[in-house]
Enzyme design. Structure first.
Site, mmCIF file in Angstrom:
data_model
loop_
_atom_site.group_PDB
_atom_site.id
_atom_site.type_symbol
_atom_site.label_atom_id
_atom_site.label_comp_id
_atom_site.label_asym_id
_atom_site.label_seq_id
_atom_site.Cartn_x
_atom_site.Cartn_y
_atom_site.Cartn_z
ATOM 1 N N ASN A 153 -19.981 20.449 -114.274
ATOM 2 C CA ASN A 153 -20.355 21.510 -115.200
ATOM 3 C C ASN A 153 -21.434 21.097 -116.187
ATOM 4 O O ASN A 153 -21.634 21.769 -117.198
ATOM 5 C CB ASN A 153 -19.114 21.993 -115.957
ATOM 6 C CG ASN A 153 -18.247 22.901 -115.117
ATOM 7 O OD1 ASN A 153 -18.490 24.099 -115.035
ATOM 8 N ND2 ASN A 153 -17.228 22.347 -114.474
ATOM 9 N N GLN A 154 -22.130 20.014 -115.906
ATOM 10 C CA GLN A 154 -23.218 19.528 -116.764
ATOM 11 C C GLN A 154 -22.727 19.137 -118.154
ATOM 12 O O GLN A 154 -23.482 19.205 -119.131
ATOM 13 C CB GLN A 154 -24.359 20.552 -116.904
ATOM 14 C CG GLN A 154 -24.613 21.453 -115.728
ATOM 15 C CD GLN A 154 -24.816 20.705 -114.415
ATOM 16 O OE1 GLN A 154 -25.297 19.589 -114.420
ATOM 17 N NE2 GLN A 154 -24.442 21.305 -113.320
ATOM 18 N N HIS A 155 -21.469 18.729 -118.277
ATOM 19 C CA HIS A 155 -20.905 18.308 -119.562
ATOM 20 C C HIS A 155 -20.782 16.784 -119.544
ATOM 21 O O HIS A 155 -19.697 16.231 -119.398
ATOM 22 C CB HIS A 155 -19.542 18.977 -119.789
ATOM 23 C CG HIS A 155 -19.585 20.467 -119.676
ATOM 24 N ND1 HIS A 155 -18.472 21.229 -119.371
ATOM 25 C CD2 HIS A 155 -20.609 21.338 -119.827
ATOM 26 C CE1 HIS A 155 -18.817 22.511 -119.338
ATOM 27 N NE2 HIS A 155 -20.107 22.597 -119.609
ATOM 28 N N ILE A 156 -21.895 16.102 -119.722
ATOM 29 C CA ILE A 156 -21.961 14.643 -119.564
ATOM 30 C C ILE A 156 -21.368 14.002 -120.809
ATOM 31 O O ILE A 156 -21.916 14.123 -121.903
ATOM 32 C CB ILE A 156 -23.419 14.192 -119.376
ATOM 33 C CG1 ILE A 156 -24.134 15.077 -118.362
ATOM 34 C CG2 ILE A 156 -23.472 12.739 -118.940
ATOM 35 C CD1 ILE A 156 -25.650 14.962 -118.433
ATOM 36 N N HIS A 180 -16.615 17.798 -116.354
ATOM 37 C CA HIS A 180 -15.521 18.707 -116.005
ATOM 38 C C HIS A 180 -15.651 19.066 -114.529
ATOM 39 O O HIS A 180 -16.420 19.970 -114.183
ATOM 40 C CB HIS A 180 -15.574 19.978 -116.851
ATOM 41 C CG HIS A 180 -15.163 19.782 -118.270
ATOM 42 N ND1 HIS A 180 -15.997 20.046 -119.332
ATOM 43 C CD2 HIS A 180 -13.996 19.352 -118.814
ATOM 44 C CE1 HIS A 180 -15.351 19.797 -120.467
ATOM 45 N NE2 HIS A 180 -14.149 19.370 -120.175
#
Length: 531
Positions: free
Chosen positions: A466-469, A313
């Site tokens: 946002n570290q949403h891999i 994101h």
């Protein structure tokens, strides 16, 4: 070599998805062995590390690091674990410890919206999921009950049952933004895996305001708690076990996993079924490492899509001073958001997004800024007080379309065990850029409504993540265009399952953890039925 270990199911990765999948399997009577590359950690030690750290905003500073199970680290300098192939650097901050990366998350637990599952059908962009919202809704509630999710009724996604808890009480900052932005913008308290009352033996949020990188009282759920509950359910957890290869038989069934312990001794584990839960970068890395004569391009890669469609994101932001003292810094760091731009016909043209208000304390950053500018003495004290009471930041959580050129492969660089490290190729398309332009218009209007001054926007084209891999193991009906089927089983290997954010075909506009947990619990149901 030590004797071969065995279990009904081997789960590789002890993060929130792997641990809760292992827990559910064990509760159904399966013998489960869970392997974790990183070490055990305790909340007490992490809180101690955080309080002693000079880098309070660094999400990974409080967590142990080992070159034997390396994770990305960018401060004070990039450790180079992830090789950047460009054209845009992608720098996720994931962890390799028991419990995984949700140790340092903001605990946002939004559901996807029904239209998120039909992006291609409705808007002509992206991909459709092989399942719909109704298929996942029971598992959303199952995940919310385990994690202890609190949220408002008007949260944007239909529900068959109420949240386990009411929302956390809003701060003064949230109340004033909500009141002053209405009716043009509808700001609601965030749906989070954070207790608003005592729940499951854990206390209610008391407003410490360091949810990231560590909640000091376990008021919010995380993978460490999931791993503990898995072990209490009978799962055997082996930390410091770096899986480097999966073995298969002539029919393509996975028969064993090999791992190094931290003494660099190799071990072999056999099972009836295997679950990959490492994350959407480390899982494709393992599948590429497991290439063989029968599968020269890596396991589960008949389609050629393994590691592709990497998404996150991307975010831009605005920082400004409000015309009244609101004193951010008390309560959750991410308390509320505007949801009305997540879905609509505009998604045919530009990305949808959610707008989040930050409630992080501004004192440290403002003090550093003023000291750097030469301010001192009583003037420094007065100006810190004035700005810290009024300065706020707003960002977006913006969807990104799946792009096959955004991908994970293996690099030529080796870690301390001699294993290739991940190589990332990443970029943004015009769909993202147009979405960012739309978000900037919203930011401008919000600042106007709040009497904003000293306004600063993120530089155009420079987006944080946002570290949403997400997306490198995408599920789908067609084995020619996807890695897993609609329940997370590899198309190419009948006893290999994948859980986590990687199986999501699109990233939509909300944090990915709750959806990934719901998908993992759904996968376990399918595993049990097929056993």
């Amino acid at each position: 070599m030590p004797d071969t270990l065995s279990a009904d199911v081997v789960v590789i990765g002890s993060g929130i998805c792997g641990a809760l999948a292992a827990r559910k399997l064990a509760q159904a009577g399966a013998s489960v062995l869970m392997l974790e590359a990183g070490p055990r950690v305790s909340r007490a030690q992490l809180v101690h590390n955080f309080r002693r750290s000079a880098r309070k905003s660094d999400l990974v500073a409080a967590y142990p690091y080992s070159p034997l199970a390396p994770h990305p680290d960018y401060q004070p300098a990039d450790n180079g674990y992830l090789v950047q192939a460009g054209p845009y650097p992608y720098k996720p901050e994931y962890l390799r410890v028991v419990g995984g990366t949700s140790w340092h998350w903001a605990a946002q637990a939004w559901r996807l919206m029904p239209n998120d599952f039909r992006l291609a059908s409705l808007y002509g962009v992206g991909r459709d999921w092989p399942i719909g919202y109704d298929d996942l809704e029971p598992h959303y509630f199952e995940a919310e009950t385990i994690m202890g999710v609190s949220g408002p009724i008007d949260n944007g996604s239909p529900r068959t049952r109420p949240f386990p808890m009411d929302p956390v009480e809003p701060s003064w900052l949230e109340q004033r933004f909500r009141d002053r932005l209405a009716p043009e913008f509808h700001m609601i308290t965030n749906t989070t895996a954070r207790n608003s009352r005592s729940y499951d033996g854990r206390p209610a949020c008391c407003g410490n305001n360091n949810c990231m990188p560590i909640c000091p009282i376990d008021a919010q759920y995380h993978g460490g708690l999931a791993a503990e509950s898995a072990e209490r359910s009978g799962v055997r957890l082996i930390p410091q076990a770096v899986v480097y290869q999966l073995e298969h038989d002539a029919a393509g069934r996975i028969v064993a996993a090999r791992y190094y312990d931290w003494d660099k001794v190799s071990h072999r584990v056999t099972a009836k079924s295997f679950v990959l839960a490492a994350n959407a970068i480390e899982t494709p890395k393992l599948l590429f490492l497991s290439a063989s004569g029968k599968y020269p391009d890596g396991l589960a890669n008949r389609s050629g899509t393994l590691g592709r469609h990497l998404m996150d994101h991307p975010s831009s932001a605005i920082t400004f001073e409000v015309d009244e003292p609101l004193w951010p810094g008390r309560g959750p760091v991410s308390p509320c958001s505007i949801q009305q731009f997540r879905d609509g016909d505009f998604r045919a043209d530009h990305a949808g997004f959610r707008v989040d208000l930050s409630n992080g304390s501004r004192v440290a950053s403002i003090a550093a800024d003023l000291i750097k500018a030469g301010v001192s003495g009583t003037d420094l004290d007065a100006r810190i007080r004035h700005r810290a009471a009024r300065e706020v930041s707003i960002k977006n959580v913006l969807e990104q379309l799946p792009d096959p050129d955004n991908r994970v492969t293996l690099s030529d660089r080796k870690d301390a065990l001699g294993l290739p490290t991940p190589r990332l190729s990443y970029s943004f398309d015009d769909y993202v850029h147009r979405g960012m332009a739309a978000a900037k218009q919203v930011y401008t209007r919000i600042a106007e409504r709040m009497g904003g001054t000293n306004i600063r926007f993120s530089p155009d084209g420079q987006y944080s993540n946002n570290q949403h891999i997400t997306g490198t193991l995408s599920m789908g009906h067609d084995p020619a265009t996807s890695v897993t089927d609609a329940v997370g089983r590899a198309h190419d290997h009948a006893n290999l399952w994948m859980v986590g954010t990687g199986v999501m075909p699109t990233v939509a506009t909300c944090n990915s953890t709750l959806t990934a947990v719901a998908l993992a619990l759904r996968s376990v149901d399918a595993m049990l039925k097929s056993a």
